[in-house]
Design an enzyme around this catalytic site. Structure first.
Site, PDB file in Angstrom:
ATOM      1  CE1 TYR A 468      -3.075  -3.114   0.949  1.00 51.86           C
ATOM      2  CE2 TYR A 468      -2.022  -3.090   3.105  1.00 51.86           C
ATOM      3  CZ  TYR A 468      -2.841  -3.701   2.177  1.00 51.86           C
ATOM      4  OH  TYR A 468      -3.448  -4.895   2.500  1.00 51.86           O
ATOM      5  CG  HIS A 469       3.973   1.699   1.504  1.00 49.94           C
ATOM      6  ND1 HIS A 469       4.873   0.907   2.196  1.00 49.94           N
ATOM      7  CD2 HIS A 469       2.962   1.992   2.374  1.00 49.94           C
ATOM      8  CE1 HIS A 469       4.425   0.729   3.430  1.00 49.94           C
ATOM      9  NE2 HIS A 469       3.269   1.375   3.557  1.00 49.94           N
ATOM     10  N   PRO A 470       2.211   3.037  -2.967  1.00 47.40           N
ATOM     11  CG  PRO A 470       0.134   3.470  -3.991  1.00 47.40           C
ATOM     12  CD  PRO A 470       0.751   2.793  -2.797  1.00 47.40           C
TER      13      PRO A 470
END
Length: 531
Positions: A468-470
């Site tokens: 969840y770290h784009p």
């Protein structure tokens, strides 16, 4: 219908909430914040444990990745928040900033003014730490940061197992030393989630010069020539325009921001024309350079019911709810991802290249393996913190309602696979130490058949997922692939800045929410002319 403002902010996520609060501090400035999702009223948002129920469902966009060619062509669920507060309303509340070297690297990559010493004041300004203070921490900021008052027994056993393996105890991952294992500080205040919507936006909403519009799909940024003059959005079936007298500020995140830019005619010209979009500015870098952390989980089944899985049974769940309602304590006050570590997959690395997240339960997130029904388990996730693989965000069509094509291109670089495998090996070794072994019945994923390098690589390809770290899809810099300058102004255009995680030149070596809030804080000062 047209409404006039000084600033129109597109996206009510972490950075958007910061900007709306900071810019509206000046009563003579008119600010409009537009968010596609709804208000952050759902009770699960505000209970720390609620994270485990929100990695899929109505508060996300329902994205999945393009088939991942290096990960068995899987289409991986890709949670992106669609609610006020953005990721800070649905994330695991882990508060880490990354290594100081991450920000110094940004300067080398063309982001002048963004070294660690230059951004550190913005981290401290945002932080309202209830425990730590001094040179490395702020205590008066809007973002509540605290220690978990009573970590789960399995979390304590995890931290002790790390020490038994030789990973030292670290009480502060945001201090002078990142390496080690410990219990994460979290964005929780008084046993409730402190999102950017809660900490920043909610107190500001009483101001008459701040308008919040939710449930609004932004269709495009309106340009007159090369100047952004407003935002067209749809709400209740009607199209409206919010006019920006000073600037349009785009804070729609690393997926939403490049999508909106391209829909508005800013991006790779050939691609835009193929969708019938008129080109305002040919920019090759919009939607390119996508970085994300590729996390791989291992899952163990416990001998007894010593993890949070115990509370899947109704009577235990009821008791936990009563305890939280009366005393704001117990399992509902847990963020699930309580413990963690920063360590080395490659011992030649000058700073940690792996991050670990320990979950005091099994199957807590969408797409993660679990244990047999009726059993309890624990999960340990790891990822290489500075991946070399690069992906993209591209348009599916010119329809603003269509989801974009998100291709993180996980494991494209062999080094990412190599370090990922080391993370799995170390995870298994942590589970093999005495403090955890006394609770563990068996490691379910990966089971004993996974032994060779090829086995570990196959496991990573099959079970790895987004963390969840784009980031980095409209990167800051001065090269041909950069989209914004160090003042966050879009190259070649006027009246528009991008002020979210998409402007990172490269991914920081940790969770990204603290860094995104810092970007919002610094952006506010840039816009106001304070620096």
């Amino acid at each position: 219908m047209m409404e006039g403002f000084d600033y129109v902010i597109v996206g009510g996520g972490s950075s958007g909430c910061v900007l709306a609060a900071r810019l509206s501090e000046n009563p003579s400035v008119r600010v409009c914040l537009i968010e596609a999702g709804g208000r952050d009223r759902h009770p699960l948002i505000h209970m720390p444990v609620g994270f485990a129920k929100m990695t899929a469902g109505p508060m996300t966009w329902g994205l999945t990745t393009a088939p991942q060619k290096h990960a068995n062509n899987r289409e991986i669920p890709y949670a992106q928040a669609r609610v006020l507060g953005g990721g800070s309303s649905i994330n695991a509340e882990v508060y880490t900033r990354g290594h100081p070297r991450d920000y110094d690297r940004w300067v080398e990559e063309g982001a002048d003014g963004w070294s660690f010493q230059e951004v550190k004041p913005y981290f401290l300004r945002s932080e309202g730490n209830t425990i730590l203070s001094g040179e490395w921490h702020g205590t008066d900021g809007p973002l509540g940061v605290s220690n978990l008052p009573d970590p789960q027994p399995m979390t304590r056993a995890f931290v002790q197992s790390c020490q038994e393996l030789g990973i030292p105890y670290n009480p502060d991952f945001n201090g002078p030393v990142q390496e080690g294992a410990g219990v994460y500080q979290t964005t929780i205040r008084n046993s409730r989630r402190c999102s950017a919507a809660v900490g920043y936006l909610r107190p500001a909403l009483a101001r008459k010069n701040l308008m919040l519009i939710t449930g609004a799909l932004v269709l495009r940024i309106v340009f007159q020539g090369r100047r952004a003059v407003g935002v067209e959005y749809s709400t209740g079936g009607a199209a409206k325009i919010a006019r920006a007298e000073s600037e349009v500020l785009v804070t729609s995140g690393a997926i939403g921001t490049p999508k909106l830019m391209m829909l508005s005619g800013v991006g790779p010209a050939a691609s835009l024309r193929s969708h019938g979009i008129d080109v305002v500015q040919d920019m090759a870098g919009v939607g390119q350079n996508l970085h994300d952390h590729f996390g791989v989980d291992i899952v163990a089944e416990l001998k007894g019911h010593d993890s949070l899985d115990k509370y899947n049974k109704f009577h235990w769940m009821l008791l936990a709810g009563i305890e939280y309602a009366l005393f704001k304590s117990g399992p509902v006050a847990s963020n699930v991802v309580e413990g963690g570590a920063f360590w080395y997959g490659d011992r030649a690395s000058p700073y940690p290249d792996l991050q670990f997240h320990f979950l005091a339960g099994a199957g807590a997130e969408a797409g993660v393996p679990s244990v047999p029904k009726g059993s309890s388990g624990v999960t340990l996730n790891s990822y290489t913190v500075r991946p070399k693989s690069r992906g993209s965000v591209t348009l599916r069509s010119a329809d603003p309602r269509a989801l974009p094509i998100v291709d993180p291109n996980f494991l494209d670089d062999p080094d990412d696979l190599r370090i990922s495998v080391e993370g799995i090996r170390i995870s298994r070794e942590i589970f093999g130490q005495p403090s955890l072994q006394k609770y563990i019945k068996t490691i379910r994923f990966p089971d004993e058949s996974v032994r060779t390098q090829a086995d570990f690589e196959a496991y990573a390809r099959q079970y790895g997922r987004t963390s969840y770290h784009p980031t980095c899809t409209c990167k800051m810099g001065r090269d041909d692939m950069s989209v914004v300058d160090p003042q966050l102004r879009v190259h070649g255009l006027d009246g528009i800045r991008i002020c979210d995680s998409s402007v990172m030149p490269s991914l920081v070596g940790s969770n990204t929410n603290a860094a995104t809030i810092m970007i919002g804080e610094k952006a506010a000062d840039l816009i106001r002319g304070n620096i």
